[in-house]
Design an enzyme around this catalytic site. Structure first.
Site, PDB file in Angstrom:
ATOM      1  CD  GLU A 186      -2.997  15.789 -14.639  1.00 34.70           C
ATOM      2  OE1 GLU A 186      -3.713  14.805 -14.441  1.00 34.70           O
ATOM      3  OE2 GLU A 186      -2.249  15.902 -15.611  1.00 34.70           O
TER       4      GLU A 186
ATOM      5  NE  ARG B 251      -4.065  -2.011   1.895  1.00 32.61           N
ATOM      6  CZ  ARG B 251      -3.938  -3.122   2.625  1.00 32.61           C
ATOM      7  NH1 ARG B 251      -2.978  -3.225   3.505  1.00 32.61           N
ATOM      8  NH2 ARG B 251      -4.771  -4.116   2.462  1.00 32.61           N
TER       9      ARG B 251
ATOM     10  CG  HIS C 283       1.186  17.458 -24.443  1.00 28.91           C
ATOM     11  ND1 HIS C 283       1.386  16.541 -23.449  1.00 28.91           N
ATOM     12  CD2 HIS C 283       2.393  18.008 -24.663  1.00 28.91           C
ATOM     13  CE1 HIS C 283       2.656  16.545 -23.070  1.00 28.91           C
ATOM     14  NE2 HIS C 283       3.282  17.449 -23.796  1.00 28.91           N
TER      15      HIS C 283
ATOM     16  CE  LYS D  44       0.816  13.779 -15.017  1.00 35.29           C
ATOM     17  NZ  LYS D  44      -0.063  13.900 -16.193  1.00 35.29           N
TER      18      LYS D  44
ATOM     19  CG  HIS E 193      -1.031  13.215 -26.605  1.00 34.87           C
ATOM     20  ND1 HIS E 193      -1.629  13.515 -25.412  1.00 34.87           N
ATOM     21  CD2 HIS E 193       0.256  12.949 -26.311  1.00 34.87           C
ATOM     22  CE1 HIS E 193      -0.732  13.436 -24.435  1.00 34.87           C
ATOM     23  NE2 HIS E 193       0.421  13.112 -24.969  1.00 34.87           N
TER      24      HIS E 193
HETATM   25  N1  LIG Z   1       5.159  10.804 -15.034  1.00 36.84           N
HETATM   26  C1  LIG Z   1       5.164  11.871 -15.794  1.00 36.84           C
HETATM   27  O1  LIG Z   1       4.766  12.957 -15.383  1.00 36.84           O
HETATM   28  C2  LIG Z   1       5.691  11.752 -17.195  1.00 36.84           C
HETATM   29  C3  LIG Z   1       5.955  12.905 -17.943  1.00 36.84           C
HETATM   30  C4  LIG Z   1       6.514  12.758 -19.209  1.00 36.84           C
HETATM   31  C5  LIG Z   1       6.755  11.499 -19.711  1.00 36.84           C
HETATM   32  N2  LIG Z   1       6.475  10.390 -18.964  1.00 36.84           N
HETATM   33  C6  LIG Z   1       6.740   9.042 -19.472  1.00 36.84           C
HETATM   34  O2  LIG Z   1       8.152   8.936 -19.623  1.00 36.84           O
HETATM   35  C7  LIG Z   1       8.406   7.952 -20.633  1.00 36.84           C
HETATM   36  C8  LIG Z   1       9.449   8.498 -21.575  1.00 36.84           C
HETATM   37  O3  LIG Z   1      10.610   8.787 -20.841  1.00 36.84           O
HETATM   38  P1  LIG Z   1      12.029   8.864 -21.544  1.00 36.84           P
HETATM   39  O4  LIG Z   1      11.933   9.747 -22.709  1.00 36.84           O
HETATM   40  O5  LIG Z   1      13.000   9.170 -20.479  1.00 36.84           O
HETATM   41  O6  LIG Z   1      12.192   7.410 -22.135  1.00 36.84           O
HETATM   42  P2  LIG Z   1      12.976   6.078 -21.685  1.00 36.84           P
HETATM   43  O7  LIG Z   1      12.897   5.881 -20.235  1.00 36.84           O
HETATM   44  O8  LIG Z   1      12.425   4.993 -22.540  1.00 36.84           O
HETATM   45  O9  LIG Z   1      14.453   6.400 -22.121  1.00 36.84           O
HETATM   46  C9  LIG Z   1      14.713   6.626 -23.480  1.00 36.84           C
HETATM   47  C10 LIG Z   1      15.906   5.796 -23.971  1.00 36.84           C
HETATM   48  O10 LIG Z   1      17.089   6.362 -23.451  1.00 36.84           O
HETATM   49  C11 LIG Z   1      17.883   5.361 -22.835  1.00 36.84           C
HETATM   50  N3  LIG Z   1      18.619   6.012 -21.765  1.00 36.84           N
HETATM   51  C12 LIG Z   1      18.156   6.469 -20.593  1.00 36.84           C
HETATM   52  N4  LIG Z   1      19.103   7.115 -19.924  1.00 36.84           N
HETATM   53  C13 LIG Z   1      20.215   7.060 -20.676  1.00 36.84           C
HETATM   54  C14 LIG Z   1      21.527   7.554 -20.531  1.00 36.84           C
HETATM   55  N5  LIG Z   1      21.879   8.295 -19.487  1.00 36.84           N
HETATM   56  N6  LIG Z   1      22.422   7.293 -21.508  1.00 36.84           N
HETATM   57  C15 LIG Z   1      22.071   6.589 -22.606  1.00 36.84           C
HETATM   58  N7  LIG Z   1      20.838   6.117 -22.810  1.00 36.84           N
HETATM   59  C16 LIG Z   1      19.919   6.352 -21.857  1.00 36.84           C
HETATM   60  C17 LIG Z   1      16.893   4.309 -22.390  1.00 36.84           C
HETATM   61  O11 LIG Z   1      17.502   3.037 -22.267  1.00 36.84           O
HETATM   62  C18 LIG Z   1      15.884   4.346 -23.523  1.00 36.84           C
HETATM   63  O12 LIG Z   1      16.349   3.571 -24.590  1.00 36.84           O
HETATM   64  C19 LIG Z   1       7.088   7.649 -21.300  1.00 36.84           C
HETATM   65  O13 LIG Z   1       6.613   6.404 -20.853  1.00 36.84           O
HETATM   66  C20 LIG Z   1       6.175   8.757 -20.827  1.00 36.84           C
HETATM   67  O14 LIG Z   1       4.831   8.358 -20.771  1.00 36.84           O
HETATM   68  C21 LIG Z   1       5.951  10.504 -17.721  1.00 36.84           C
END
Ligand SMILES: NC(=O)c1ccc[n+]([C@@H]2O[C@H](COP(=O)([O-])OP(=O)(O)OC[C@H]3O[C@@H](n4cnc5c(N)ncnc54)[C@H](O)[C@@H]3O)[C@@H](O)[C@H]2O)c1
Length: 554
Positions: free
Chosen positions: A416, A300, A427, A322, A431
């Site tokens: 939110e 939890r 967005h 989030k 999107h």
């Molecule tokens: N929670 C939120 O508020 C929020 C906001 C925006 C996006 N997101 C989510 O975040 C995700 C996207 O995040 P992202 O763009 O970080 O993608 P990701 O976590 O998939 O990372 C992108 C790529 O970069 C690589 N990578 C990560 N760090 C690295 C580093 N230091 N050096 C080399 N490679 C590295 C990863 O292995 C992956 O291949 C989506 O699922 C999206 O929905 C969430």
């Protein structure tokens, strides 16, 4: 006066490293223990024998205070110098404090089980573990920089210190709690802190220890990221004597699934995680969302510390609480608001980030700072060349401003209910493009960039924006590698799916549209925005213009 103080447990290499460092910086080297012996005319073991530990600490404090009169030096301190509060104050006031971390095992291997170390008193490894365990939080409290020495040669440690001393100061942005927000050099209580700087990977263990001294940690990491950063994270946790289990997930969005979350939760239980345990998320937004979601649901809810390794995760997904996973029906459809206990945004971790991932993060920063306006936007535009060249100070500054913006928004709107809507700039169309072109085919950052350009076109068509806003938006996106010349070729390959009617349908299907009316966040000018419901006829006519320019090519 600004000395460089090396602190750390016996065997950390303070004297050897100190001499080398002093040579490199062309400064005098002072060994505080030798200074005490010189001033007191007695050896350290003799002082311990005749005056006890308290007598030794008094002599140590006197010697440290006297350093104030000396020219800038590199000072190797004794292992227990941080025990007295007045010493901690003196150290911090008189220069930069570099904590050289070492495990008790390595310390004993280096100095021998007893030697002439009065405090070990023949207790060997057990005594070393006990003493170091009791001092860890004091070392971390006092340190400006933490450098792990286990497995490193003295020369390598010196190189790391020189790099750290050149690095920008760490910034701390405070999120939530009593609703206030500060950008300071000091961590604070209530809500959570986002620390932005360099060398934070090496501090992970100490920072977690400071949050919960006895907690075990479940590390959830992207397997690709772990290959490059895992060694340092492991050493940081070992050096701080943090017990941890490691849970690797494959790199990529497919790991953000209900199935992976279930497997992780079972693995946490098998590893013995309890209500006091902490999840440490090491990776980009995928791992941050997934690990945060698991933390929110395990028993939890247990604490999560985010160590974001993509620019996007540092400025966006790790801040705001989030968390979630994707379902077959769509992205992020299962989730929870679960703020982290701490975020460690280490700029150095971005060094290996591919160009395309950097662009994704930069679009997010541009979006936030256009909404924010003012000095942060001007600073971002001025410093962008540095960020693109991966300059650490410029990147630190941009990340700090972007995090401060996001922190302000989420602090004022934790669930939110309204204000966060501004984060949707770009967005609405973005999107829809991702859905129609296909996730992965069109990177998220480029989709949002096109969405921002469209929003700017719409805003000027509706007469909502001031003159020049669309041009400033476009120029910024061009500079950071998300210009039309980059985005259009991807869109052209999906031209048959992008007709205006299909786009309107996709926008209406988005969970952010209300009662079938499509809403756009539009920039009136940098720093001022409004959410505008746009009727179908207007939307179709502006989309027609946008589509015609797409058909015409770049
Ligand atoms: N929670 C939120 O508020 C929020 C906001 C925006 C996006 N997101 C989510 O975040 C995700 C996207 O995040 P992202 O763009 O970080 O993608 P990701 O976590 O998939 O990372 C992108 C790529 O970069 C690589 N990578 C990560 N760090 C690295 C580093 N230091 N050096 C080399 N490679 C590295 C990863 O292995 C992956 O291949 C989506 O699922 C999206 O929905 C969430």
């Amino acid at each position: 006066m600004s000395h460089i103080f090396l602190t750390g447990f016996m065997g950390a290499g303070k004297s050897t490293v100190g001499r080398l460092l002093a040579g490199r910086l062309d400064r005098p080297f002072v060994d505080l223990d030798a200074e005490i012996e010189r001033r007191e005319g007695s050896s350290i073991p003799d002082i311990f024998r005749t005056r006890g530990e308290d007598g030794f600490r008094e002599a140590e404090h006197r010697a440290l205070s006297a350093l104030a009169e000396l020219p800038d030096a590199v000072v190797a301190t004794g292992g227990g110098v941080v025990l007295r509060e007045d010493n901690q104050v003196l150290l911090r006031r008189s220069g930069a404090v570099v904590y050289l971390a070492v495990t008790p095992e390595e310390a004993i291997a280096r100095v021998g089980a007893a030697g002439d170390r009065p405090l070990l008193a023949g207790g060997g490894l057990d005594a070393a573990r006990r003493i170091l365990g009791a001092r860890l939080s004091l070392y971390s409290l006092t340190a400006d920089h933490v450098v792990n020495t286990t497995g490193q040669s003295a020369a390598e440690v010196v190189e790391t210190i020189l790099r750290r001393l050149d690095d920008p100061d760490c910034a701390v942005v405070h999120v939530g709690g009593d609703g206030d927000l500060r950008v300071t050099g000091e961590a604070s209580s209530g809500g959570y802190d986002v620390m932005i700087g360099t060398g934070l990977v090496d501090q992970a263990g100490l920072r977690i220890k400071a949050l919960a001294p006895d907690a075990s940690v479940a590390v959830v990491a992207d397997d690709h990221v772990w290959k490059s950063l895992g060694g340092r994270v492991g050493v940081a946790l070992d050096d701080a004597e943090v017990r941890y289990s490691l849970h690797l997930v494959p790199s990529g969005e497919s790991s953000k699934s209900w199935q992976t979350a279930g497997t992780l939760l079972d693995d946490f239980a098998s590893a013995g995680a309890d209500r006091a345990s902490i999840v440490l998320a090491v990776g980009g937004g995928v791992v941050g969302d997934l690990a945060g979601f698991c933390a929110a649901t395990y028993m939890r809810g247990i604490r999560v510390v985010q160590l974001p390794t993509t620019l996007l995760a540092q400025v966006d997904s790790s801040v705001g609480g989030k968390t979630g996973v994707d379902l077959a029906a769509g992205k992020n459809l299962a989730g929870a608001f679960w703020p982290p206990s701490l975020v460690l945004a280490d700029i150095e971790a971005l060094a290996s980030l591919p160009e395309a991932e950097l662009t994704n993060g930069l679009v997010e920063i541009a979006k936030g700072l256009l909404v924010n306006g003012g000095d942060p936007l001007d600073r971002f535009e001025r410093g962008l060349d540095g960020v693109l060249a991966r300059d650490r100070a410029a990147t630190c500054c941009a990340v700090r401003d972007a995090v401060a913006f996001k922190a302000r928004i989420v602090t004022e709107d934790l669930r939110e209910s309204g204000l966060r809507e501004c984060l949707n700039l770009g967005h609405t169309l973005g999107h829809a493009l991702e859905v129609l072109v296909g996730y992965g085919t069109l990177p998220h950052g480029l989709a949002v960039a096109e969405g921002m350009r469209f929003a700017a076109l719409l805003a000027s068509h509706l007469g909502v924006s001031s003159p020049g806003v669309a041009e400033r938006t476009t120029a910024l996106l061009d500079r950071l590698g998300a210009g039309e010349a980059v985005v259009r070729p991807v869109l052209e390959s999906a031209l048959n799916r992008l007709n205006p009617a299909a786009l309107v349908a996709a926008m209406k299907g988005d969970k952010k549209s209300r009662a079938g009316v499509v809403r756009f966040v539009l920039l009136e000018e940098p720093g001022r925005w409004s959410a505008v419901a746009v009727d179908d006829a207007t939307l179709l006519s502006v989309l027609d213009m946008w589509y015609a320019s797409l058909e015409g090519g770049v």
